[in-house]
Design an enzyme around this catalytic site. Structure first.
Site, PDB file in Angstrom:
ATOM      1  N   HIS A   8       0.836  -1.203   0.000  1.00 29.88           N
ATOM      2  CA  HIS A   8       0.000   0.000   0.000  1.00 29.88           C
ATOM      3  C   HIS A   8       0.869   1.250   0.000  1.00 29.88           C
ATOM      4  O   HIS A   8       1.309   1.721   1.046  1.00 29.88           O
ATOM      5  CB  HIS A   8      -0.914  -0.011   1.229  1.00 29.88           C
ATOM      6  CG  HIS A   8      -1.953   1.067   1.246  1.00 29.88           C
ATOM      7  ND1 HIS A   8      -3.307   0.805   1.175  1.00 29.88           N
ATOM      8  CD2 HIS A   8      -1.851   2.413   1.330  1.00 29.88           C
ATOM      9  CE1 HIS A   8      -3.976   1.944   1.215  1.00 29.88           C
ATOM     10  NE2 HIS A   8      -3.107   2.942   1.321  1.00 29.88           N
ATOM     11  N   HIS A  10       1.131   4.965  -2.569  1.00 35.25           N
ATOM     12  CA  HIS A  10       0.759   5.741  -3.756  1.00 35.25           C
ATOM     13  C   HIS A  10       2.032   6.280  -4.398  1.00 35.25           C
ATOM     14  O   HIS A  10       2.788   7.003  -3.755  1.00 35.25           O
ATOM     15  CB  HIS A  10      -0.170   6.886  -3.360  1.00 35.25           C
ATOM     16  CG  HIS A  10      -1.435   6.417  -2.706  1.00 35.25           C
ATOM     17  ND1 HIS A  10      -2.603   6.219  -3.410  1.00 35.25           N
ATOM     18  CD2 HIS A  10      -1.704   6.081  -1.415  1.00 35.25           C
ATOM     19  CE1 HIS A  10      -3.542   5.785  -2.578  1.00 35.25           C
ATOM     20  NE2 HIS A  10      -3.019   5.692  -1.362  1.00 35.25           N
ATOM     21  N   HIS A 186      -9.743   1.197  -0.722  1.00 35.86           N
ATOM     22  CA  HIS A 186      -9.566   1.972   0.504  1.00 35.86           C
ATOM     23  C   HIS A 186     -10.903   2.069   1.241  1.00 35.86           C
ATOM     24  O   HIS A 186     -11.930   2.423   0.647  1.00 35.86           O
ATOM     25  CB  HIS A 186      -9.103   3.396   0.176  1.00 35.86           C
ATOM     26  CG  HIS A 186      -7.673   3.509  -0.247  1.00 35.86           C
ATOM     27  ND1 HIS A 186      -7.107   2.716  -1.203  1.00 35.86           N
ATOM     28  CD2 HIS A 186      -6.689   4.368   0.168  1.00 35.86           C
ATOM     29  CE1 HIS A 186      -5.837   3.073  -1.366  1.00 35.86           C
ATOM     30  NE2 HIS A 186      -5.559   4.061  -0.547  1.00 35.86           N
ATOM     31  N   GLU A 189     -10.719   4.341   6.914  1.00 34.28           N
ATOM     32  CA  GLU A 189      -9.584   5.184   7.313  1.00 34.28           C
ATOM     33  C   GLU A 189     -10.131   6.465   7.929  1.00 34.28           C
ATOM     34  O   GLU A 189     -10.211   6.610   9.145  1.00 34.28           O
ATOM     35  CB  GLU A 189      -8.683   5.481   6.112  1.00 34.28           C
ATOM     36  CG  GLU A 189      -7.505   6.390   6.450  1.00 34.28           C
ATOM     37  CD  GLU A 189      -6.801   6.947   5.219  1.00 34.28           C
ATOM     38  OE1 GLU A 189      -5.717   7.513   5.395  1.00 34.28           O
ATOM     39  OE2 GLU A 189      -7.340   6.849   4.094  1.00 34.28           O
ATOM     40  N   ASP A 267       2.061   4.155   2.788  1.00 32.43           N
ATOM     41  CA  ASP A 267       1.008   5.026   2.245  1.00 32.43           C
ATOM     42  C   ASP A 267       1.571   6.139   1.356  1.00 32.43           C
ATOM     43  O   ASP A 267       1.680   5.968   0.150  1.00 32.43           O
ATOM     44  CB  ASP A 267       0.156   5.582   3.384  1.00 32.43           C
ATOM     45  CG  ASP A 267      -1.233   6.007   2.945  1.00 32.43           C
ATOM     46  OD1 ASP A 267      -1.603   5.736   1.785  1.00 32.43           O
ATOM     47  OD2 ASP A 267      -1.963   6.602   3.756  1.00 32.43           O
ATOM     48  N   ASP A 268       1.892   7.283   1.926  1.00 28.42           N
ATOM     49  CA  ASP A 268       2.541   8.402   1.223  1.00 28.42           C
ATOM     50  C   ASP A 268       3.747   8.802   2.073  1.00 28.42           C
ATOM     51  O   ASP A 268       3.719   9.828   2.766  1.00 28.42           O
ATOM     52  CB  ASP A 268       1.579   9.586   1.073  1.00 28.42           C
ATOM     53  CG  ASP A 268       0.323   9.229   0.298  1.00 28.42           C
ATOM     54  OD1 ASP A 268       0.423   9.020  -0.921  1.00 28.42           O
ATOM     55  OD2 ASP A 268      -0.757   9.158   0.916  1.00 28.42           O
TER      56      ASP A 268
END
Length: 324
Positions: A8, A10, A186, A189, A267-268
């Protein structure tokens, strides 16, 4: 150092500040409002998106995207990762003036460069964005189904969970599933457990991106465990975005104790001041995971990976060899 695997992340959100600065110099843009002292700066979700969009717009050519994927996967490999899946966005390609195919093939080229240097395996999950609209998501699914790039092995939906209903995305996921792509979405969250339940009811994914708010409903937690749904957990991201107040409040240990399959992801990463290595360090420090437990998390990720059997077997063999 335990071997790692990530499901996961991006890809536009994986651009390190130093790479963004180089891209900004290339295109004559000022990074000062978004990068200070070598780190991204933001104070709420709106300013986070502003920094993210600024950086994403600095990747415009095929070589830019190849460099981005190469840079990220190479950095992962340095930290002990043997496998990486990244979310890609045809909408970003369109904004950059590239066709989705040119964008995807460029990212794939970057992945192959990283593999040639480090041995890391990489795959792509083509992703539709909720707040761009249902038609765009279905276009992304059709592209994923027919793009022909062997590194595209999954389809997902990300974006603002408060926009749209799970029922809206059923057709897109049918297109992807019929093409043999892995399915993730997703949910759970920034919104509550209800989005996770709706995803299971309507989308039937094998994995949920985040999914941690499921902890609010014990019956749902049992269902996730019983159905073997894999959760792509991102603790550092959750704390940065204030989904939970502290790592002590994070439900990953409780979900795992209830029998849910959990993985660790970034994630980021630079936006949330984390990395895949730091996520494993967080699990060791705050969730009391020892080397054996961390290796088990990596095994869960590889077993849940959207990858062919031969590659999966080779990855598991590497993990088994490291554990001896």
């Amino acid at each position: 150092m335990p071997l790692k695997a990530e499901l996961h992340c991006h890809i536009e959100g994986a651009a390190a500040p130093e790479l963004v600065i180089r891209q900004a110099q290339k295109y004559g843009k000022d990074t000062a409002p978004y990068i200070q002292n070598g780190s991204f700066v933001w104070h709420d979700f709106t300013s986070f998106l502003a920094a993210y969009d600024f950086s994403a717009e600095l990747f415009r050519t095929e070589e830019d995207y190849a460099r981005l994927a190469d840079h990220y996967l190479t950095s992962l490999a340095r930290d002990g990762a043997i496998y990486s899946e990244v979310f890609t966005s045809p909408d970003h390609a369109t904004k950059a003036g590239l066709s989705p195919k040119a964008y995807t093939d460029a990212l794939g080229e970057g992945m192959l460069r990283a593999k040639a240097k480090t041995g890391i395996e990489g795959r792509m999950i083509v992703t539709g964005v909720r707040h761009v609209g249902v038609e765009s998501i279905e276009r992304a699914a059709r592209f994923a189904a027919r793009c022909g790039n062997p590194l595209v092995t999954g389809f997902g939906v990300a974006g603002d969970e408060r926009v749209g209903e799970m029922e809206d995305y059923v057709r897109a996921f049918e297109i992807a599933r019929e093409a043999g792509l892995g399915i993730t979405i997703h949910a759970g969250e920034l919104t509550g457990w209800e989005t996770v339940q709706a995803a299971l009811d309507h989308i039937r994914p094998s994995r949920i991106g985040h999914g941690v708010r499921a902890i609010e409903n014990p019956d749902l937690v049992r269902r996730i465990a019983d159905e073997g749904i894999v959760l792509e957990c991102c603790p550092g991201s959750n704390i940065a975005l204030k989904v939970f107040d502290s790592f002590a409040d994070h439900p990953l240990p409780a979900l795992q104790a209830a029998g849910c399959k959990v993985t660790l992801n970034s994630d980021d990463p630079p936006y949330f001041w984390t990395s895949l290595k730091r996520e494993y360090d967080i699990a060791a420090e705050h969730f009391a995971m020892n080397e054996k437990a961390l290796a088990a998390v990596t095994r869960t990720a590889i077993e849940a990976a959207f990858v062919d059997r031969k590659t999966k077997a080779a990855l598991l063999a590497r993990l088994n060899g490291a554990a001896r």
